[in-house]
Design a protein around this motif. Structure first.
Motif, PDB file in Angstrom:
ATOM      1  N   ARG A  99     -10.640   2.340  -0.634  1.00  0.00           N
ATOM      2  CA  ARG A  99     -10.415   3.618  -1.322  1.00  0.00           C
ATOM      3  C   ARG A  99      -9.030   3.760  -1.930  1.00  0.00           C
ATOM      4  N   SER A 100      -8.243   2.660  -1.995  1.00  0.00           N
ATOM      5  CA  SER A 100      -6.853   2.861  -2.433  1.00  0.00           C
ATOM      6  C   SER A 100      -6.187   1.606  -2.970  1.00  0.00           C
ATOM      7  N   SER A 101      -5.274   1.800  -3.933  1.00  0.00           N
ATOM      8  CA  SER A 101      -4.287   0.786  -4.277  1.00  0.00           C
ATOM      9  C   SER A 101      -3.182   0.872  -3.225  1.00  0.00           C
ATOM     10  N   GLU A 102      -2.338  -0.153  -3.200  1.00  0.00           N
ATOM     11  CA  GLU A 102      -1.249  -0.184  -2.211  1.00  0.00           C
ATOM     12  C   GLU A 102       0.032  -0.585  -2.929  1.00  0.00           C
ATOM     13  N   SER A 103       1.105   0.144  -2.674  1.00  0.00           N
ATOM     14  CA  SER A 103       2.415  -0.222  -3.213  1.00  0.00           C
ATOM     15  C   SER A 103       3.378  -0.263  -2.041  1.00  0.00           C
ATOM     16  N   SER A 104       4.000  -1.424  -1.828  1.00  0.00           N
ATOM     17  CA  SER A 104       4.833  -1.589  -0.625  1.00  0.00           C
ATOM     18  C   SER A 104       6.266  -1.865  -1.002  1.00  0.00           C
ATOM     19  N   ILE A 105       7.186  -1.329  -0.208  1.00  0.00           N
ATOM     20  CA  ILE A 105       8.600  -1.687  -0.363  1.00  0.00           C
ATOM     21  C   ILE A 105       9.035  -2.474   0.876  1.00  0.00           C
ATOM     22  N   VAL A 106       9.645  -3.633   0.595  1.00  0.00           N
ATOM     23  CA  VAL A 106      10.118  -4.486   1.694  1.00  0.00           C
ATOM     24  C   VAL A 106      11.512  -4.016   2.099  1.00  0.00           C
ATOM     25  N   ILE A 107      11.693  -3.782   3.387  1.00  0.00           N
ATOM     26  CA  ILE A 107      12.980  -3.300   3.902  1.00  0.00           C
ATOM     27  C   ILE A 107      13.775  -4.449   4.530  1.00  0.00           C
ATOM     28  N   ARG A 108      13.037  -5.396   5.180  1.00  0.00           N
ATOM     29  CA  ARG A 108      13.749  -6.487   5.862  1.00  0.00           C
ATOM     30  C   ARG A 108      12.866  -7.727   5.871  1.00  0.00           C
ATOM     31  N   GLY A 109      13.498  -8.907   5.729  1.00  0.00           N
ATOM     32  CA  GLY A 109      12.800 -10.168   5.935  1.00  0.00           C
ATOM     33  C   GLY A 109      12.317 -10.821   4.653  1.00  0.00           C
ATOM     34  N   THR A 110      11.554 -11.885   4.859  1.00  0.00           N
ATOM     35  CA  THR A 110      11.069 -12.718   3.749  1.00  0.00           C
ATOM     36  C   THR A 110       9.567 -12.890   3.967  1.00  0.00           C
ATOM     37  N   VAL A 111       8.783 -12.436   2.996  1.00  0.00           N
ATOM     38  CA  VAL A 111       7.334 -12.358   3.235  1.00  0.00           C
ATOM     39  C   VAL A 111       6.559 -12.918   2.043  1.00  0.00           C
ATOM     40  N   PHE A 133       6.956  -0.981   4.137  1.00  0.00           N
ATOM     41  CA  PHE A 133       6.227   0.290   4.192  1.00  0.00           C
ATOM     42  C   PHE A 133       5.240   0.357   3.030  1.00  0.00           C
ATOM     43  N   PRO A 134       3.950   0.168   3.289  1.00  0.00           N
ATOM     44  CA  PRO A 134       2.963   0.325   2.217  1.00  0.00           C
ATOM     45  C   PRO A 134       2.613   1.803   2.000  1.00  0.00           C
ATOM     46  N   SER A 135       2.532   2.198   0.731  1.00  0.00           N
ATOM     47  CA  SER A 135       2.063   3.541   0.386  1.00  0.00           C
ATOM     48  C   SER A 135       0.717   3.431  -0.314  1.00  0.00           C
ATOM     49  N   PHE A 136      -0.105   4.430  -0.110  1.00  0.00           N
ATOM     50  CA  PHE A 136      -1.477   4.411  -0.625  1.00  0.00           C
ATOM     51  C   PHE A 136      -1.758   5.675  -1.426  1.00  0.00           C
ATOM     52  N   ASN A 137      -2.617   5.567  -2.451  1.00  0.00           N
ATOM     53  CA  ASN A 137      -3.029   6.775  -3.165  1.00  0.00           C
ATOM     54  C   ASN A 137      -4.343   7.300  -2.582  1.00  0.00           C
ATOM     55  N   SER A 138      -4.361   7.373  -1.271  1.00  0.00           N
ATOM     56  CA  SER A 138      -5.478   7.954  -0.530  1.00  0.00           C
ATOM     57  C   SER A 138      -4.942   8.424   0.818  1.00  0.00           C
ATOM     58  N   GLN A 139      -5.491   9.535   1.313  1.00  0.00           N
ATOM     59  CA  GLN A 139      -5.089   9.971   2.655  1.00  0.00           C
ATOM     60  C   GLN A 139      -5.766   9.121   3.724  1.00  0.00           C
ATOM     61  N   LEU A 140      -6.776   8.357   3.330  1.00  0.00           N
ATOM     62  CA  LEU A 140      -7.492   7.502   4.287  1.00  0.00           C
ATOM     63  C   LEU A 140      -7.997   6.272   3.528  1.00  0.00           C
TER      64      LEU A 140
END
Ligand code: GLV
Ligand code: MN
Length: 224
Positions: free
Chosen positions: A112-124, A167-174
């Motif tokens: 139900r959603s796209s995901e946009s994440s910001i990396v705060i620490r590390g190498t992924v 921290f991934p953010s989603f355009n859905s509450q669920l």
């Protein structure tokens, strides 16, 4: 003269793009803190009474690292409407993901959603697989964003020397989370072995070994 069938088709064409572009429905009121105990079921949750709303309803703590002692070396702390009722009807939510060194957030998708994440620490290493089975990937570090289109299979693997935090953010509450391995090898009731042996072109012993390994693993994620 336009036939009624043609008129129907034209109307459907006009309506379709707007509904398929939408994320969760728009709210019709300022606030709607989810009443998780409500007896009635709607597309989302009913709002709790405004007289019971407090400042705490608008804040959620994702400051703590999750428990990384599991088979995948990862922890996903979800901020969806079940954990953070304040996002009810807002069409957004945020998770916290921690990965131990070598840890993996295994291939999964959000129906139900796209995901946009910001990396705060590390190498992924972030991987995305399209419906044409094209594999896109990149190693990302602190300060970088990555985007996962709605419904596409993706994963994150810690390839660095310190724990990863993003921290991934989603355009859905669920957004919903469906893990590829669980949806085939850890269902209730189990998918018959014949389906899996014929799909993967292997014998029962391979399927049984995977099923046993996955059901006994501590997954470090509570799918919703
Ligand atoms: C990461 O991909 C997540 O869905 O939390
Ligand atoms: Mn994801």
């Amino acid at each position: 003269m336009i036939s009624s069938r043609l008129l129907c088709c034209l109307t459907a064409l006009l309506i379709l793009p707007s509904s398929s572009n939408a994320a969760d429905p728009d709210p019709l009121q300022d606030i709607c803190i989810a009443d998780l105990d409500a007896k009635i079921s709607v597309n989302g949750f009913p709002c709790k009474s405004e007289t019971e709303v407090t400042s705490d309803d608008f804040f959620f703590d994702l400051s703590e690292e999750g428990n990384l002692s599991n088979a995948f070396g990862r922890a996903v702390t979800e901020g969806n409407v079940h954990e953070f009722p304040g996002v009810n009807t807002q069409g957004i939510s945020t998770n916290r993901v921690d990965l131990a060194v070598g840890g993996i957030n295994p291939p999964h998708l959000h129906p139900r959603s796209s995901e946009s994440s910001i990396v705060i620490r590390g190498t992924v290493l972030v991987g995305i697989i399209t419906t044409d089975n094209v594999f896109y990937s990149k190693v990302v570090t602190a300060g970088m964003l990555f985007l996962i289109p709605r419904g596409l299979v993706h994963f994150q693997l810690n390839v660095g020397k310190e724990n990863v935090l993003f921290f991934p953010s989603f355009n859905s509450q669920l957004p919903g989370t469906q893990f590829v391995h669980s949806s085939l090898f850890n269902t209730t009731p189990p998918i018959p072995n014949e389906v899996l042996t014929k799909t993967f072109l292997v014998g029962d012993e391979v399927i049984n070994a995977i099923k046993a390994a996955i059901t006994s693993a501590q997954l470090g994620h509570r799918p919703k």
